[in-house]
Design a protein around this motif. Structure first.
Motif, PDB file in Angstrom:
ATOM      1  N   LYS A 127      42.154  38.417  43.641  1.00 19.61           N
ATOM      2  CA  LYS A 127      42.099  39.852  42.784  1.00 19.61           C
ATOM      3  C   LYS A 127      43.624  40.382  42.746  1.00 19.61           C
ATOM      4  CE  LYS A 127      37.102  40.059  43.623  1.00 19.61           C
ATOM      5  NZ  LYS A 127      36.002  41.013  44.283  1.00 19.61           N
TER       6      LYS A 127
ATOM      7  N   LYS B 110      47.163  41.919  42.364  1.00 24.21           N
ATOM      8  CA  LYS B 110      48.060  42.134  41.463  1.00 24.21           C
ATOM      9  C   LYS B 110      49.502  41.980  41.783  1.00 24.21           C
ATOM     10  CE  LYS B 110      47.628  44.301  37.485  1.00 24.21           C
ATOM     11  NZ  LYS B 110      47.622  45.456  36.525  1.00 24.21           N
TER      12      LYS B 110
ATOM     13  N   LEU C 250      42.078  44.019  41.087  1.00 21.66           N
ATOM     14  CA  LEU C 250      40.840  43.648  40.084  1.00 21.66           C
ATOM     15  C   LEU C 250      39.464  43.737  40.971  1.00 21.66           C
ATOM     16  CD1 LEU C 250      42.468  40.704  38.262  1.00 21.66           C
ATOM     17  CD2 LEU C 250      42.473  43.190  37.824  1.00 21.66           C
TER      18      LEU C 250
END
Length: 224
Positions: free
Chosen positions: A180, A182, A162
């Protein structure tokens, strides 16, 4: 000998890459079965070594961990019927089907690697992983910045990372970048020559030991 086994696996996979069809594979299936048997012996030996310092893998067998070479092409635009690598996921309780963090060995000409951690967690688990990292940030950063770990695994998987800090975490958190991700997996790329050495089990075992605390941290979240 392990070095000749790995060299033969690389040679077979190079040919398979150029001839990824059922006719060629049928003609060379006896070779594949022979190499698969040798690979499973290597994985069984590796399981025995890992079990000396990670008791969770103690009851595993290679058959629990080695992936099939046949690809599932139902939903893939690539209809090649076979994988061009040998892979095994050594992970406590259910091996490759455990859903937990373990130790992955991937042998593929020019693309071999050792990895582990949590790849593609479902949204609810990803949220819990981020929360536990946030709540225990000093423990987590101590693990991933330990010199031997950082040298072997220089980054956490950046795929899909992200751009902004996800809610509900504060944007000004000192280690916000770690929230951030994933995926919370790591890998160490290795050359063909690295795998072709006679002491390959010793070397793989040494790399996987560096990953133990990382997997243990993430598995605590997965298991609770």
């Amino acid at each position: 000998m392990k070095n000749s086994l790995i060299k033969d696996i690389f040679a077979f996979l190079k040919e398979l890459r150029e001839n990824n069809n059922r006719e060629w594979f049928a003609e060379h299936k006896a070779t594949y079965i022979h190499l698969k048997s040798g690979y499973e012996e290597l994985v069984d030996e590796l399981i025995g070594r890992i079990a000396l310092w990670d008791e969770e893998v103690r009851n595993l067998k290679a058959k629990d961990c080695v992936y099939r070479i046949y690809r599932d092409v139902r939903f893939s635009p690539d209809k090649s019927p076979y994988k061009t690598h040998f892979g095994a996921y050594i992970c406590g309780f259910r091996g490759r089907n455990s859903g937990r963090c373990g130790y992955y060995i991937h042998i593929e000409p020019g693309r071999s690697l050792l990895g582990g951690g949590c790849y593609c967690p479902e949204p609810a688990l990803l949220k819990r992983l981020r929360q536990d990292i946030y709540d225990n940030i000093e423990e987590f950063t101590e693990i991933i910045r330990e010199p031997e770990f950082a040298a072997e695994f220089p980054e956490i998987d950046p795929d899909g990372k992200l751009k902004k800090v996800p809610a509900p975490f504060p944007a000004d958190f000192s280690e916000a970048d770690l929230l951030k991700h994933k995926h919370y997996d790591v890998c160490s790329l290795k050359s063909d020559v690295w795998f072709e050495s006679e002491d390959v089990v010793d070397k793989v075992d040494h790399v996987f030991q560096k990953m133990y605390k990382f997997n243990r941290f993430l598995n605590y979240t997965i298991d609770n």
